[in-house]
Design a protein around this motif. Structure first.
Motif, PDB file in Angstrom:
ATOM      1  N   ASN A   1      -1.083   9.441  20.647  1.00  0.00           N
ATOM      2  CA  ASN A   1       0.063   8.639  21.947  1.00  0.00           C
ATOM      3  C   ASN A   1      -0.503   7.233  21.933  1.00  0.00           C
ATOM      4  OD1 ASN A   1       0.318   7.980  25.101  1.00  0.00           O
ATOM      5  ND2 ASN A   1       2.336   8.686  24.353  1.00  0.00           N
ATOM      6  N   GLN A   2      -2.202   6.839  21.595  1.00  0.00           N
ATOM      7  CA  GLN A   2      -2.527   5.750  22.128  1.00  0.00           C
ATOM      8  C   GLN A   2      -1.588   4.425  20.818  1.00  0.00           C
ATOM      9  OE1 GLN A   2      -3.850   2.938  23.377  1.00  0.00           O
ATOM     10  NE2 GLN A   2      -2.741   3.934  24.727  1.00  0.00           N
ATOM     11  N   ILE A   3      -1.688   5.855  19.561  1.00  0.00           N
ATOM     12  CA  ILE A   3      -1.822   5.216  18.302  1.00  0.00           C
ATOM     13  C   ILE A   3       0.183   4.968  17.709  1.00  0.00           C
ATOM     14  CG2 ILE A   3      -1.786   5.568  15.630  1.00  0.00           C
ATOM     15  CD1 ILE A   3      -4.335   4.360  16.858  1.00  0.00           C
ATOM     16  N   GLU A   4       0.290   6.050  18.440  1.00  0.00           N
ATOM     17  CA  GLU A   4       2.338   6.147  18.018  1.00  0.00           C
ATOM     18  C   GLU A   4       1.975   4.193  19.202  1.00  0.00           C
ATOM     19  OE1 GLU A   4       3.056  10.482  17.774  1.00  0.00           O
ATOM     20  OE2 GLU A   4       3.769   9.177  19.802  1.00  0.00           O
ATOM     21  N   GLY A   5       2.135   4.363  20.563  1.00  0.00           N
ATOM     22  CA  GLY A   5       2.193   2.814  20.879  1.00  0.00           C
ATOM     23  C   GLY A   5       2.077   1.940  20.692  1.00  0.00           C
ATOM     24  N   ALA A   6       0.859   1.441  19.388  1.00  0.00           N
ATOM     25  CA  ALA A   6       0.348   0.113  19.189  1.00  0.00           C
ATOM     26  C   ALA A   6       1.558   0.487  17.060  1.00  0.00           C
ATOM     27  CB  ALA A   6      -0.448   0.769  18.560  1.00  0.00           C
ATOM     28  N   VAL A   7       1.845   1.307  16.840  1.00  0.00           N
ATOM     29  CA  VAL A   7       2.817   1.274  15.799  1.00  0.00           C
ATOM     30  C   VAL A   7       3.845   0.779  16.692  1.00  0.00           C
ATOM     31  CG1 VAL A   7       4.197   2.138  13.992  1.00  0.00           C
ATOM     32  CG2 VAL A   7       1.372   3.244  14.560  1.00  0.00           C
ATOM     33  N   VAL A   8       4.708   1.167  17.511  1.00  0.00           N
ATOM     34  CA  VAL A   8       5.845   0.879  17.103  1.00  0.00           C
ATOM     35  C   VAL A   8       5.824  -0.655  18.030  1.00  0.00           C
ATOM     36  CG1 VAL A   8       7.868   0.858  20.145  1.00  0.00           C
ATOM     37  CG2 VAL A   8       6.890   2.841  18.687  1.00  0.00           C
ATOM     38  N   MET A   9       4.763  -1.224  18.506  1.00  0.00           N
ATOM     39  CA  MET A   9       4.108  -2.829  19.341  1.00  0.00           C
ATOM     40  C   MET A   9       4.165  -3.292  17.908  1.00  0.00           C
ATOM     41  SD  MET A   9       1.677  -3.561  21.862  1.00  0.00           S
ATOM     42  CE  MET A   9       0.869  -5.427  22.511  1.00  0.00           C
ATOM     43  N   GLY A  10       3.828  -2.667  17.271  1.00  0.00           N
ATOM     44  CA  GLY A  10       3.484  -3.517  16.049  1.00  0.00           C
ATOM     45  C   GLY A  10       4.604  -3.931  14.677  1.00  0.00           C
ATOM     46  N   VAL A  11       6.066  -3.244  14.770  1.00  0.00           N
ATOM     47  CA  VAL A  11       7.294  -3.564  14.416  1.00  0.00           C
ATOM     48  C   VAL A  11       7.742  -4.398  15.811  1.00  0.00           C
ATOM     49  CG1 VAL A  11       9.453  -2.296  14.679  1.00  0.00           C
ATOM     50  CG2 VAL A  11       7.722  -0.610  14.049  1.00  0.00           C
ATOM     51  N   GLY A  12       7.453  -4.334  16.617  1.00  0.00           N
ATOM     52  CA  GLY A  12       7.532  -5.648  17.532  1.00  0.00           C
ATOM     53  C   GLY A  12       6.982  -7.049  16.956  1.00  0.00           C
ATOM     54  N   MET A  13       6.247  -6.620  16.799  1.00  0.00           N
ATOM     55  CA  MET A  13       4.530  -8.106  15.638  1.00  0.00           C
ATOM     56  C   MET A  13       5.561  -8.382  15.026  1.00  0.00           C
ATOM     57  SD  MET A  13       0.746  -7.715  14.915  1.00  0.00           S
ATOM     58  CE  MET A  13       0.182  -9.282  14.109  1.00  0.00           C
ATOM     59  N   ALA A  14       5.945  -7.466  14.180  1.00  0.00           N
ATOM     60  CA  ALA A  14       6.657  -7.797  12.923  1.00  0.00           C
ATOM     61  C   ALA A  14       7.875  -8.591  13.035  1.00  0.00           C
ATOM     62  CB  ALA A  14       6.448  -6.575  11.778  1.00  0.00           C
ATOM     63  N   LEU A  15       8.783  -7.903  13.323  1.00  0.00           N
ATOM     64  CA  LEU A  15      10.483  -7.768  13.666  1.00  0.00           C
ATOM     65  C   LEU A  15      10.833  -8.966  14.752  1.00  0.00           C
ATOM     66  CD1 LEU A  15      11.805  -4.940  12.261  1.00  0.00           C
ATOM     67  CD2 LEU A  15      10.693  -6.910  11.239  1.00  0.00           C
ATOM     68  N   PHE A  16      10.181  -8.736  15.820  1.00  0.00           N
ATOM     69  CA  PHE A  16      10.539  -9.504  17.041  1.00  0.00           C
ATOM     70  C   PHE A  16      10.253 -10.597  18.244  1.00  0.00           C
ATOM     71  CE2 PHE A  16      12.330  -4.924  16.708  1.00  0.00           C
ATOM     72  CZ  PHE A  16      13.598  -4.915  16.184  1.00  0.00           C
TER      73      PHE A  16
ATOM     74  N   LEU B   1     -20.727  12.308  20.898  1.00  0.00           N
ATOM     75  CA  LEU B   1     -19.791  13.435  20.582  1.00  0.00           C
ATOM     76  C   LEU B   1     -18.951  12.800  19.712  1.00  0.00           C
ATOM     77  CD1 LEU B   1     -18.180  14.021  24.098  1.00  0.00           C
ATOM     78  CD2 LEU B   1     -19.618  15.684  23.026  1.00  0.00           C
ATOM     79  N   GLY B   2     -19.488  11.856  19.191  1.00  0.00           N
ATOM     80  CA  GLY B   2     -19.661  11.210  17.990  1.00  0.00           C
ATOM     81  C   GLY B   2     -18.032  10.701  17.765  1.00  0.00           C
ATOM     82  N   ALA B   3     -17.732   9.874  19.015  1.00  0.00           N
ATOM     83  CA  ALA B   3     -16.334   8.804  19.216  1.00  0.00           C
ATOM     84  C   ALA B   3     -16.241   7.820  19.328  1.00  0.00           C
ATOM     85  CB  ALA B   3     -15.728   9.849  20.595  1.00  0.00           C
ATOM     86  N   ARG B   4     -15.231   7.151  18.606  1.00  0.00           N
ATOM     87  CA  ARG B   4     -15.270   5.409  18.485  1.00  0.00           C
ATOM     88  C   ARG B   4     -14.162   5.628  19.225  1.00  0.00           C
ATOM     89  NH1 ARG B   4     -17.305   6.041  13.066  1.00  0.00           N
ATOM     90  NH2 ARG B   4     -14.671   5.546  12.632  1.00  0.00           N
ATOM     91  N   GLY B   5     -13.849   3.977  19.287  1.00  0.00           N
ATOM     92  CA  GLY B   5     -12.076   3.618  20.093  1.00  0.00           C
ATOM     93  C   GLY B   5     -11.238   3.857  19.125  1.00  0.00           C
ATOM     94  N   ILE B   6     -10.142   4.023  19.654  1.00  0.00           N
ATOM     95  CA  ILE B   6      -8.897   4.233  19.214  1.00  0.00           C
ATOM     96  C   ILE B   6      -8.103   3.476  19.530  1.00  0.00           C
ATOM     97  CG2 ILE B   6      -8.482   6.524  18.143  1.00  0.00           C
ATOM     98  CD1 ILE B   6      -8.775   7.914  21.368  1.00  0.00           C
ATOM     99  N   ALA B   7      -7.519   3.132  20.549  1.00  0.00           N
ATOM    100  CA  ALA B   7      -6.224   2.380  20.956  1.00  0.00           C
ATOM    101  C   ALA B   7      -5.670   1.022  20.184  1.00  0.00           C
ATOM    102  CB  ALA B   7      -6.059   2.245  22.834  1.00  0.00           C
ATOM    103  N   GLU B   8      -6.767   0.257  20.179  1.00  0.00           N
ATOM    104  CA  GLU B   8      -6.511  -1.199  19.636  1.00  0.00           C
ATOM    105  C   GLU B   8      -5.996  -1.410  18.381  1.00  0.00           C
ATOM    106  OE1 GLU B   8      -8.287  -4.601  22.521  1.00  0.00           O
ATOM    107  OE2 GLU B   8      -9.138  -2.907  22.206  1.00  0.00           O
ATOM    108  N   ILE B   9      -7.214  -0.353  17.140  1.00  0.00           N
ATOM    109  CA  ILE B   9      -6.724  -0.491  16.033  1.00  0.00           C
ATOM    110  C   ILE B   9      -5.556  -0.707  15.466  1.00  0.00           C
ATOM    111  CG2 ILE B   9      -7.709   2.067  16.306  1.00  0.00           C
ATOM    112  CD1 ILE B   9      -9.364   1.485  13.208  1.00  0.00           C
ATOM    113  N   GLY B  10      -4.376   0.751  15.965  1.00  0.00           N
ATOM    114  CA  GLY B  10      -3.246   0.915  15.839  1.00  0.00           C
ATOM    115  C   GLY B  10      -2.392  -0.218  15.938  1.00  0.00           C
ATOM    116  N   LEU B  11      -2.976  -1.206  16.187  1.00  0.00           N
ATOM    117  CA  LEU B  11      -1.487  -2.594  16.130  1.00  0.00           C
ATOM    118  C   LEU B  11      -2.429  -3.501  14.626  1.00  0.00           C
ATOM    119  CD1 LEU B  11       0.218  -3.774  17.116  1.00  0.00           C
ATOM    120  CD2 LEU B  11      -0.879  -5.314  19.233  1.00  0.00           C
ATOM    121  N   ALA B  12      -3.698  -3.067  14.667  1.00  0.00           N
ATOM    122  CA  ALA B  12      -3.972  -4.146  13.122  1.00  0.00           C
ATOM    123  C   ALA B  12      -3.335  -3.476  12.465  1.00  0.00           C
ATOM    124  CB  ALA B  12      -5.554  -4.019  13.115  1.00  0.00           C
TER     125      ALA B  12
END
Ligand code: MOS
Length: 740
Positions: A639-654, A700-711
């Motif tokens: 859900n985090q990455i999907e949201g970031a990609v949608v935001m990326g569409v906004g960044m690129a086009l709008f 547990l071997g977890a790093r962060g996920i959210a913001e990277i999706g918009l980069a």
């Protein structure tokens, strides 16, 4: 800790629904602006209508006579605010350090000049509009052309980039510009301040209750225990709610002045003026390569605008020095002052505009070299972090690129512009890589195993909406085997043990060690009790011979089912609860970062469709592969990455905030005129997580996920636009006019 937990960590890595989901969808979750206290008054600020000058007069007579108006605060009667000292994340950090009403100088459009307090929001709004402000206007500058006045700061350097560039076979030298973007979470910023004569309770929209408390106590001149900050639910923030903004202090002053609780909710217009934005960035990229595609130099010189008083720097060069292998590199930065409110962190600050530029330059270099852009990246994969010489804790960018290419069908790409068609549409395919530092902050947590068979975990962090409530329950479940619905989660209150900010995609990694240790400490107490109880089935056993799983105590090597529920042990011991504490250290000076280079990685593959006859451009499909270590909850993670990609569409086009050159006002200051990607703009999304636990970073071997999706996504899209149309847009967002 010696205690052995035999529970398989099955709850980790499984898609879990949010434990706070039912409350949210049923309207039971109380957000800040829902808070309603007895006798509560409403405050509405008066905002300046110039961007530069001085206040010469304030006329309140008409406003004061309006029904329901209780008081009007201004420089003369607002009371004392103190300056924050140090402005550090350890003790309290703000991006706008000037206390409100501190002087008569106006430095940006919308700056607060007075505050109306009334019995209703409507009365306060009407009276606020009736306050007359006189100004001595001086020229303002809100232009987005950034020319540095001072020498740029060198952020990273190796080799001789200028020399290598000059003698290179193939090079590109382009400047990329990203506009002001404004955070538009649906939930507006809000403060409800309650003053009891000695101290405050604040209900706040904040991504960082601990920092908010630290800032408010300093600026109000109160000891820590006299400032309590509560933030139970957040309707997102995107970084705009990380640090305190002046309206919190105004609400505090209003509560102090009237002796009654005061609610102050910003309107959407103020969201564009008073609570930060992502600044304009201008980034010159110079890349050179040998004819085979090996990078010989990389230069990244960037600038961003900042306010007149504060020094916000958008760290566009964050990941530049480590992303690719090159012997010669130089990254510099600078800022240019403008009549704007202070910029602030916005989702993926630095890396998001930075990687738009770096990845665009890589794509342009690939075109020039006539090398496939995926191949170009694979060719320049480093073996170590060349900016520091440190090994990577775990880096799987190559696998991200290969997996993504595979899923996308990249091998079918023909490189000539406009050469791909489908259903009468021209297709464009583009790629962009991404990276984001793995960060962890210090955290304290307490876990209680209770005599009724349930558990409670508390931590003074907050859930920005990404699923922190659920993660806390999962972490306790992993250590105890209790089902999620037997675990109560308490967060969002500075009275709890101090927790991390919800920022930098760092909350989960910060919570893992603290909560896991707290749960283990509570389990240990139960095991010790079990071994020492006279009546116990485990009498005579040593605690280390016992295990705790599925909520039961049993002998190691024996099935949990044959064991004793922990509640029975606590009841027999006449204990209400076994309480364990956990504490973890972290921060930007994390010693682990001296030994390892720790980042998350990813790759985006974007498809656009272009219909030149009607000038219609759409992003039709995005495949994203993310390497973020172990994903604790793939449901919330995806859900985090999907949201970031949608935001990326906004960044690129709008997305773009325009400033009115006449008065310096953010012009498209509403959700009708500030265009963000909507459902109809959302492409088919395919998100894959690689599963390579980064156990150097945490158990547990977890790093962060959210913001990277918009980069990196905007670079993938603009490269796809070029592939379809032949136009390389270097000034976001892509406008249809650019393509005609
Ligand atoms: Mo994020 S910009 O650190 O909330």
């Amino acid at each position: 800790m010696a205690t052995v937990i035999e529970t398989p960590l099955s709850v980790i890595g499984q898609p879990q629904r949010r434990i706070d989901g039912p409350l949210k969808v049923s309207g039971g979750a109380t957000y800040t602006s829902d808070v309603d206290l007895p006798g509560m008054l409403h405050a509405v600020p008066v905002c300046s209508t110039i961007a530069s000058g001085r206040i010469t007069s304030l006329e309140f007579a008409a406003a004061e006579r309006m029904p329901g108006v209780r008081a009007i605060l201004h420089r003369g009667n607002v009371g004392k605010f103190f300056r924050i000292s140090g402005n550090s994340m350890d003790t309290g950090y703000v991006d706008e350090a000037r206390p409100p009403f501190d002087d008569d100088v106006i430095r940006y459009y919308g700056q607060y000049v007075a505050l109306v307090i009334a019995e209703t929001f409507e009365a306060a709004s009407a009276a606020s509009a009736a306050v007359k402000v006189g100004y001595d206007v001086t020229p303002h500058d809100v232009s987005d052309e950034l020319t540095l006045k001072d020498e740029p700061k060198v952020e990273s350097e190796r080799g001789d980039a200028a020399k290598a560039f000059d003698s290179a076979a193939v090079k590109i030298d382009e400047t990329y510009v990203t506009p002001v973007e404004t955070h538009n979470p649906i939930e507006l910023h809000a403060t409800v301040a309650q003053w009891d004569g000695e101290g405050y309770t604040f209900y706040e929209t904040t991504q960082a209750i601990s920092n908010h408390q630290g800032t408010l106590m300093q600026m109000l001149g109160l000891p820590k225990e006299k400032v309590r900050v509560i933030s139970r639910y957040l309707g997102s923030g995107f970084g705009g709610k990380l640090w305190m903004w002046p309206h919190s202090l105004l609400a505090a002053a209003a509560a102090r002045h009237t002796g009654q609780p005061v609610k102050l909710v910003l309107n959407r217009k103020m969201m564009f003026q008073n609570v930060g934005h992502r600044p304009v960035t201008q980034q010159r990229l110079r890349l050179s390569a040998d004819a085979g595609g090996k990078l010989t130099s990389l230069r990244h010189d960037y600038a961003n605008h900042c306010s007149l008083l504060d020094d916000y720097s958008e760290s566009c060069g964050e990941t530049t020095p480590m992303l690719y292998s090159t012997p010669n590199l130089r990254v510099t930065s600078g800022t240019v002052r403008r009549n704007v409110g202070s910029p602030t962190a916005m989702r993926g600050p630095g890396a998001v505009p930075g990687l738009y530029a770096v990845e665009s330059a890589m794509n342009e270099l690939a075109v020039k070299l006539d090398i496939d852009p995926v191949e170009l990246r694979l060719m320049n994969e480093p073996r170590v972090d060349e900016s520091t010489g440190l090994p990577f804790s775990s880096r799987n960018l190559v696998e991200c690129l290969r997996t993504g290419a595979d899923k996308f069908g990249w091998s079918k790409r023909t490189s000539a512009v406009g050469s791909m068609q489908r259903d009468g549409l021209t297709l464009g395919w583009g790629v962009g890589a991404c990276a984001w530092p793995a960060i962890r902050f210090s955290a304290d947590a307490t876990v209680d195993l209770r005599a009724d068979g349930t558990a409670r975990v508390v931590c003074g962090t907050q859930d920005i909406g990404t699923g922190t409530y659920t993660i806390l329950a999962q972490l306790v479940s992993a250590q105890t085997g209790l089902p999620l619905d037997a675990i109560e989660v308490g967060l969002g209150d500075s009275a709890l043990p101090a927790g991390p900010i919800s920022g930098g995609s760092a909350a989960t990694a910060s919570l893992i060690p603290a909560v896991s240790d707290a749960a283990r400490a509570a389990v240990k107490i139960v095991l010790e009790k079990a071994a020492s109880l006279e009546e116990s089935a485990f009498k005579g056993a040593k605690p280390e011979e016992l295990a705790f799983s599925e909520g039961r105590v049993h002998r190691k090597g024996e099935a949990a089912l044959g064991g004793v529920p922990f509640a029975q042990i606590l009841q027999a011991a006449k204990m209400h609860a076994a309480s364990g504490n956990g504490s973890a250290k972290g921060g930007f000076d994390d010693p682990l970062k001296k030994k390892y280079s720790i980042y998350s990685y990813g790759a985006h593959f974007a498809e656009v469709t272009w219909q030149p006859e009607i000038a219609q451009l759409r992003v039709s499909r995005v495949v994203t592969v993310i390497d973020a270590g172990r994903i604790l909850n793939p449901c919330a993670g995806r859900n985090q990455i999907e949201g970031a990609v949608v935001m990326g569409v906004g960044m690129a086009l709008f997305e773009q905030t325009h400033y009115d050159s006449r008065n310096g006002a953010p012009l498209n200051n509403n959700l009708a005129d500030y265009i963000i990607a909507s459902n109809a703009d959302t492409p088919a999304l395919d998100v894959t997580f690689l599963d390579h636990p980064d156990t150097i970073f945490n158990e547990l071997g977890a790093r962060g996920i959210a913001e990277i999706g918009l980069a990196g996504i905007a670079a993938a899209i603009t490269s796809a636009v070029h592939h379809a149309t032949g136009v390389y847009v270097r000034n976001l967002p892509v406008m249809i006019e650019d393509l005609l």
